[in-house]
Design a protein around this motif. Sequence first.
Motif, PDB file in Angstrom:
ATOM      1  N   THR A  93       0.830  -1.200   0.000  1.00 34.39           N
ATOM      2  CA  THR A  93       0.000   0.000   0.000  1.00 34.39           C
ATOM      3  C   THR A  93       0.870   1.256   0.000  1.00 34.39           C
ATOM      4  N   LEU A  94       0.283   2.368  -0.410  1.00 29.57           N
ATOM      5  CA  LEU A  94       1.003   3.642  -0.354  1.00 29.57           C
ATOM      6  C   LEU A  94       1.411   3.962   1.077  1.00 29.57           C
ATOM      7  N   SER A  95       0.567   3.585   2.024  1.00 27.31           N
ATOM      8  CA  SER A  95       0.884   3.816   3.430  1.00 27.31           C
ATOM      9  C   SER A  95       2.157   3.070   3.839  1.00 27.31           C
ATOM     10  N   ALA A  96       2.299   1.840   3.375  1.00 30.73           N
ATOM     11  CA  ALA A  96       3.500   1.053   3.686  1.00 30.73           C
ATOM     12  C   ALA A  96       4.733   1.671   3.030  1.00 30.73           C
ATOM     13  N   VAL A  97       4.576   2.163   1.802  1.00 32.29           N
ATOM     14  CA  VAL A  97       5.690   2.813   1.111  1.00 32.29           C
ATOM     15  C   VAL A  97       6.114   4.058   1.878  1.00 32.29           C
ATOM     16  N   VAL A  98       5.144   4.840   2.334  1.00 31.94           N
ATOM     17  CA  VAL A  98       5.439   6.051   3.106  1.00 31.94           C
ATOM     18  C   VAL A  98       6.185   5.691   4.387  1.00 31.94           C
ATOM     19  N   GLN A  99       5.811   4.595   5.033  1.00 32.35           N
ATOM     20  CA  GLN A  99       6.519   4.164   6.244  1.00 32.35           C
ATOM     21  C   GLN A  99       7.972   3.807   5.925  1.00 32.35           C
ATOM     22  N   HIS A 100       8.196   3.100   4.826  1.00 37.66           N
ATOM     23  CA  HIS A 100       9.563   2.760   4.417  1.00 37.66           C
ATOM     24  C   HIS A 100      10.372   4.030   4.125  1.00 37.66           C
ATOM     25  N   LEU A 101       9.747   4.972   3.444  1.00 35.15           N
ATOM     26  CA  LEU A 101      10.432   6.230   3.134  1.00 35.15           C
ATOM     27  C   LEU A 101      10.737   7.023   4.395  1.00 35.15           C
ATOM     28  N   ALA A 102       9.868   6.926   5.395  1.00 29.79           N
ATOM     29  CA  ALA A 102      10.114   7.608   6.672  1.00 29.79           C
ATOM     30  C   ALA A 102      11.348   7.037   7.364  1.00 29.79           C
ATOM     31  N   VAL A 103      11.557   5.730   7.255  1.00 30.27           N
ATOM     32  CA  VAL A 103      12.755   5.102   7.818  1.00 30.27           C
ATOM     33  C   VAL A 103      13.998   5.626   7.103  1.00 30.27           C
ATOM     34  N   LEU A 104      13.934   5.696   5.778  1.00 25.28           N
ATOM     35  CA  LEU A 104      15.065   6.214   5.005  1.00 25.28           C
ATOM     36  C   LEU A 104      15.328   7.685   5.330  1.00 25.28           C
ATOM     37  N   GLU A 105      14.258   8.448   5.521  1.00 22.27           N
ATOM     38  CA  GLU A 105      14.419   9.870   5.830  1.00 22.27           C
ATOM     39  C   GLU A 105      14.972  10.058   7.237  1.00 22.27           C
ATOM     40  N   SER A 106      14.516   9.259   8.170  1.00 25.23           N
ATOM     41  CA  SER A 106      15.016   9.325   9.544  1.00 25.23           C
ATOM     42  C   SER A 106      16.497   8.988   9.617  1.00 25.23           C
ATOM     43  N   ALA A 107      16.947   8.112   8.732  1.00 24.79           N
ATOM     44  CA  ALA A 107      18.362   7.726   8.682  1.00 24.79           C
ATOM     45  C   ALA A 107      19.205   8.763   7.946  1.00 24.79           C
ATOM     46  N   GLY A 108      18.549   9.762   7.343  1.00 25.50           N
ATOM     47  CA  GLY A 108      19.288  10.797   6.626  1.00 25.50           C
ATOM     48  C   GLY A 108      19.699  10.402   5.219  1.00 25.50           C
ATOM     49  N   ILE A 109      19.105   9.341   4.694  1.00 26.54           N
ATOM     50  CA  ILE A 109      19.467   8.855   3.361  1.00 26.54           C
ATOM     51  C   ILE A 109      18.701   9.605   2.277  1.00 26.54           C
ATOM     52  N   GLU A 154      15.583  12.825   1.460  1.00 31.27           N
ATOM     53  CA  GLU A 154      14.853  13.982   1.958  1.00 31.27           C
ATOM     54  C   GLU A 154      13.655  14.178   1.049  1.00 31.27           C
ATOM     55  N   SER A 155      12.657  14.865   1.551  1.00 37.27           N
ATOM     56  CA  SER A 155      11.448  15.040   0.751  1.00 37.27           C
ATOM     57  C   SER A 155      10.984  16.485   0.783  1.00 37.27           C
ATOM     58  N   GLN A 156      10.162  16.790  -0.189  1.00 39.85           N
ATOM     59  CA  GLN A 156       9.476  18.071  -0.191  1.00 39.85           C
ATOM     60  C   GLN A 156       8.099  17.847  -0.776  1.00 39.85           C
ATOM     61  N   LYS A 157       7.167  18.633  -0.299  1.00 39.81           N
ATOM     62  CA  LYS A 157       5.794  18.500  -0.759  1.00 39.81           C
ATOM     63  C   LYS A 157       5.399  19.756  -1.522  1.00 39.81           C
ATOM     64  N   VAL A 158       4.920  19.541  -2.731  1.00 40.06           N
ATOM     65  CA  VAL A 158       4.405  20.631  -3.549  1.00 40.06           C
ATOM     66  C   VAL A 158       2.963  20.265  -3.878  1.00 40.06           C
ATOM     67  N   GLY A 159       2.041  21.014  -3.341  1.00 41.58           N
ATOM     68  CA  GLY A 159       0.625  20.674  -3.505  1.00 41.58           C
ATOM     69  C   GLY A 159       0.336  19.364  -2.796  1.00 41.58           C
ATOM     70  N   ARG A 160      -0.170  18.415  -3.540  1.00 40.11           N
ATOM     71  CA  ARG A 160      -0.497  17.108  -2.950  1.00 40.11           C
ATOM     72  C   ARG A 160       0.571  16.064  -3.218  1.00 40.11           C
ATOM     73  N   VAL A 161       1.642  16.451  -3.905  1.00 38.64           N
ATOM     74  CA  VAL A 161       2.671  15.481  -4.308  1.00 38.64           C
ATOM     75  C   VAL A 161       3.913  15.632  -3.436  1.00 38.64           C
ATOM     76  N   ARG A 162       4.301  14.526  -2.790  1.00 36.92           N
ATOM     77  CA  ARG A 162       5.536  14.492  -2.014  1.00 36.92           C
ATOM     78  C   ARG A 162       6.596  13.798  -2.863  1.00 36.92           C
ATOM     79  N   THR A 163       7.719  14.494  -3.049  1.00 35.86           N
ATOM     80  CA  THR A 163       8.812  13.982  -3.865  1.00 35.86           C
ATOM     81  C   THR A 163      10.026  13.730  -2.991  1.00 35.86           C
ATOM     82  N   PHE A 164      10.673  12.600  -3.225  1.00 36.26           N
ATOM     83  CA  PHE A 164      11.859  12.213  -2.463  1.00 36.26           C
ATOM     84  C   PHE A 164      13.083  12.252  -3.355  1.00 36.26           C
TER      85      PHE A 164
END
Length: 107
Positions: free
Chosen positions: A43-59, A61-71
């Motif tokens: 699910t997208l929710s599971a993908v977001v959780q995986h990306l949060a782990v990568l972001e927490s590790a500093g690997i 970064e993301s930015q949100k423009v409108g409704r789209v979050r880009t990593f």
Amino acid sequence: MLKSEDLDRVFHALSDASRRAMVERLVRGPASVSTLAEPHAMTLSAVVQHLAVLESAGIVESQKVGRVRTFQLVPGALEPAGGWIGGQRLPAERRLDRLGAHLDADG
């Protein structure tokens, strides 16, 4: 110098095959969550959780423009882990070289 707990977070983040695949995709350039989710049966929710782990590790970064979050990858984020691995490999290789020379001398 990278602290031990920072290195632990990087290795933990990279311990999952799905997260490694996301990092491999991001090597080619920034991508949205939906793009990163495409090849995975989750699910997208599971993908977001995986990306949060990568972001927490500093690997990543993301930015949100409108409704789209880009990593995207954080430049140089994996260099400390690579350096640590390289530092462990060299002494082991030297020992194997000495063992090989010893075996050659006896044979």
